[in-house]
Design an enzyme around this catalytic site. Structure first.
Site, mmCIF file in Angstrom:
data_model
loop_
_atom_site.group_PDB
_atom_site.id
_atom_site.type_symbol
_atom_site.label_atom_id
_atom_site.label_comp_id
_atom_site.label_asym_id
_atom_site.label_seq_id
_atom_site.Cartn_x
_atom_site.Cartn_y
_atom_site.Cartn_z
ATOM 1 N N ARG A 11 0.450 -8.290 13.855
ATOM 2 C CA ARG A 11 -0.188 -7.453 12.827
ATOM 3 C C ARG A 11 -1.046 -8.282 11.879
ATOM 4 O O ARG A 11 -2.120 -7.851 11.481
ATOM 5 C CB ARG A 11 0.875 -6.691 12.039
ATOM 6 C CG ARG A 11 1.388 -5.481 12.812
ATOM 7 C CD ARG A 11 2.740 -5.062 12.302
ATOM 8 N NE ARG A 11 2.697 -4.454 10.991
ATOM 9 C CZ ARG A 11 3.720 -4.475 10.137
ATOM 10 N NH1 ARG A 11 4.837 -5.090 10.459
ATOM 11 N NH2 ARG A 11 3.623 -3.886 8.968
ATOM 12 N N ARG A 69 11.722 -1.170 10.572
ATOM 13 C CA ARG A 69 10.658 -0.810 11.498
ATOM 14 C C ARG A 69 10.547 -1.866 12.582
ATOM 15 O O ARG A 69 10.603 -3.053 12.299
ATOM 16 C CB ARG A 69 9.333 -0.709 10.740
ATOM 17 C CG ARG A 69 9.116 0.633 10.082
ATOM 18 C CD ARG A 69 7.954 0.630 9.131
ATOM 19 N NE ARG A 69 6.735 0.029 9.680
ATOM 20 C CZ ARG A 69 5.574 -0.022 9.020
ATOM 21 N NH1 ARG A 69 5.487 0.491 7.802
ATOM 22 N NH2 ARG A 69 4.519 -0.575 9.570
ATOM 23 N N ARG A 71 -9.275 0.918 8.924
ATOM 24 C CA ARG A 71 -8.702 -0.350 9.336
ATOM 25 C C ARG A 71 -9.603 -1.123 10.289
ATOM 26 O O ARG A 71 -9.250 -2.213 10.721
ATOM 27 C CB ARG A 71 -7.405 -0.045 10.074
ATOM 28 C CG ARG A 71 -6.172 -0.686 9.505
ATOM 29 C CD ARG A 71 -5.035 -0.147 10.354
ATOM 30 N NE ARG A 71 -3.835 -0.874 10.192
ATOM 31 C CZ ARG A 71 -2.824 -0.498 9.416
ATOM 32 N NH1 ARG A 71 -2.918 0.577 8.688
ATOM 33 N NH2 ARG A 71 -1.732 -1.223 9.370
ATOM 34 N N ARG A 103 11.998 -5.495 4.443
ATOM 35 C CA ARG A 103 11.696 -4.075 4.222
ATOM 36 C C ARG A 103 12.616 -3.185 5.042
ATOM 37 O O ARG A 103 12.912 -3.455 6.197
ATOM 38 C CB ARG A 103 10.247 -3.796 4.625
ATOM 39 C CG ARG A 103 9.920 -2.304 4.655
ATOM 40 C CD ARG A 103 8.462 -2.037 4.524
ATOM 41 N NE ARG A 103 7.708 -2.387 5.708
ATOM 42 C CZ ARG A 103 6.381 -2.294 5.782
ATOM 43 N NH1 ARG A 103 5.685 -1.872 4.746
ATOM 44 N NH2 ARG A 103 5.756 -2.622 6.898
ATOM 45 N N LYS A 152 0.825 -1.210 0.000
ATOM 46 C CA LYS A 152 0.000 0.000 0.000
ATOM 47 C C LYS A 152 0.860 1.260 0.000
ATOM 48 O O LYS A 152 0.606 2.190 -0.757
ATOM 49 C CB LYS A 152 -0.912 0.036 1.246
ATOM 50 C CG LYS A 152 -1.812 -1.171 1.396
ATOM 51 C CD LYS A 152 -2.707 -1.055 2.621
ATOM 52 C CE LYS A 152 -1.997 -1.039 3.957
ATOM 53 N NZ LYS A 152 -1.373 -2.324 4.340
HETATM 54 P P1 ADP Z 1 1.277 -1.725 7.717
HETATM 55 O O1 ADP Z 1 0.084 -1.564 6.814
HETATM 56 O O2 ADP Z 1 2.477 -2.221 7.001
HETATM 57 O O3 ADP Z 1 0.978 -2.527 8.952
HETATM 58 P P2 ADP Z 1 1.129 1.109 8.590
HETATM 59 O O4 ADP Z 1 2.249 2.044 8.444
HETATM 60 O O5 ADP Z 1 -0.104 1.343 7.781
HETATM 61 O O6 ADP Z 1 1.754 -0.339 8.283
HETATM 62 O O7 ADP Z 1 0.670 1.030 10.126
HETATM 63 C C1 ADP Z 1 1.588 0.848 11.154
HETATM 64 C C2 ADP Z 1 0.893 0.897 12.502
HETATM 65 O O8 ADP Z 1 0.304 2.181 12.703
HETATM 66 C C3 ADP Z 1 -0.253 -0.081 12.716
HETATM 67 O O9 ADP Z 1 0.195 -1.360 13.103
HETATM 68 C C4 ADP Z 1 -1.034 0.624 13.815
HETATM 69 O O10 ADP Z 1 -0.386 0.482 15.069
HETATM 70 C C5 ADP Z 1 -0.918 2.077 13.418
HETATM 71 N N1 ADP Z 1 -2.018 2.490 12.516
HETATM 72 C C6 ADP Z 1 -1.882 2.965 11.254
HETATM 73 N N2 ADP Z 1 -3.085 3.234 10.710
HETATM 74 C C7 ADP Z 1 -4.007 2.938 11.658
HETATM 75 C C8 ADP Z 1 -5.431 2.981 11.698
HETATM 76 N N3 ADP Z 1 -6.162 3.403 10.645
HETATM 77 N N4 ADP Z 1 -6.037 2.565 12.836
HETATM 78 C C9 ADP Z 1 -5.344 2.137 13.896
HETATM 79 N N5 ADP Z 1 -4.000 2.062 13.917
HETATM 80 C C10 ADP Z 1 -3.328 2.457 12.806
#
Ligand code: ADP
Ligand code: ZN
Length: 220
Positions: free
Chosen positions: A171, A160, A88, A127, A13
């Site tokens: 996750r 990360r 999410r 990554r 994404k």
């Molecule tokens: P990925 O999709 O690779 O898991 P992101 O950078 O989108 O990585 O998200 C990393 C973290 O940020 C998530 O595991 C969560 O802790 C937090 N996060 C990001 N977007 C949201 C969201 N919409 N709702 C809740 N937590 C979020």
């Protein structure tokens, strides 16, 4: 153009959103990037989010929704956006619908990016991310020219914390239990299209994304 990219952690994404922003000029909005920035700056929001991110858990809906509601007030936002990592949860998806209808905005495409689970795990473990500009690399199929250094800005690359094995497991579980139901919520949206990018590099994925967007428009 208003888009939502949807998929498991590691589906691409962030990479595809950055390409859309760079090539087509659509504003890339990553809630994950917003949290990582706040954590790096040591703000109150960052302190609150940090524990959730490091464990691979979701930040509570009310916190996320406050940030997104503020984004919607930003004049830049009215020109269009690609949402990466939001919504999410079903509660977030409902809140998004409400924000959209208040503005009278519609979504042009919801792209569900599929990647098989073995490849997801390997993409996440290889990554690396730039500390300064957030650019995403992959040690296997998209390494930086100089080890540990960002091609774009010279910044330092790091892994990360939530890409470590234990957090990855959390996750993926969080995705299955809390995020996958959002797909059901979107099921009746005619803008929903699916692409499978297993085995594809970023460029091939981007082509699929674009083709899918064309199809989604044709239906709309
Ligand atoms: P990925 O999709 O690779 O898991 P992101 O950078 O989108 O990585 O998200 C990393 C973290 O940020 C998530 O595991 C969560 O802790 C937090 N996060 C990001 N977007 C949201 C969201 N919409 N709702 C809740 N937590 C979020
Ligand atoms: Zn960089």
């Amino acid at each position: 153009m208003r888009l939502i990219l949807f998929g498991e952690p590691g589906a691409g994404k962030g990479t595809l959103s950055a390409m859309l922003q760079h090539r087509v000029g659509i504003k890339h909005v990553s809630t994950g990037d917003i949290f990582r920035r706040e954590i790096a700056r040591g703000t109150e929001l960052g302190k609150l989010a940090s524990g959730y991110l490091s464990k691979g858990l979701l930040v509570p809906d009310d916190v996320v929704l406050k940030i997104v509601a503020e984004l919607f007030q930003d004049s830049e936002f009215s020109k269009g956006f690609v949402l990466d990592g939001f919504p999410r949860t079903v509660a977030q998806a409902e809140a998004l619908d409400k924000l959209l209808s208040e503005k009278g905005w519609t979504i042009d495409g919801i792209i569900r990016i599929k990647v098989d689970s073995e490849e997801l795990a390997s993409r996440l473990s290889s990554r690396r991310v730039c500390r300064s500009c957030g650019a995403i690399y992959n040690l296997v199929n998209f390494p930086p020219k100089v080890k540990g250094v960002c091609d774009k800005c010279g910044g330092q690359l790091y892994q990360r914390e939530d890409d470590y094995e234990d957090a990855v497991k959390v996750r993926l579980h969080v995705y299955d239990t809390q995020t996958a139901p959002v797909l059901d919520y979107f099921k009746n949206h005619k803008e929903l299209v699916e692409i499978d990018t297993t085995g594809d590099d970023a460029e091939a994925s981007y082509v699929k994304l674009f083709t899918a967007l064309g199809e989604s428009k044709g239906r709309g």
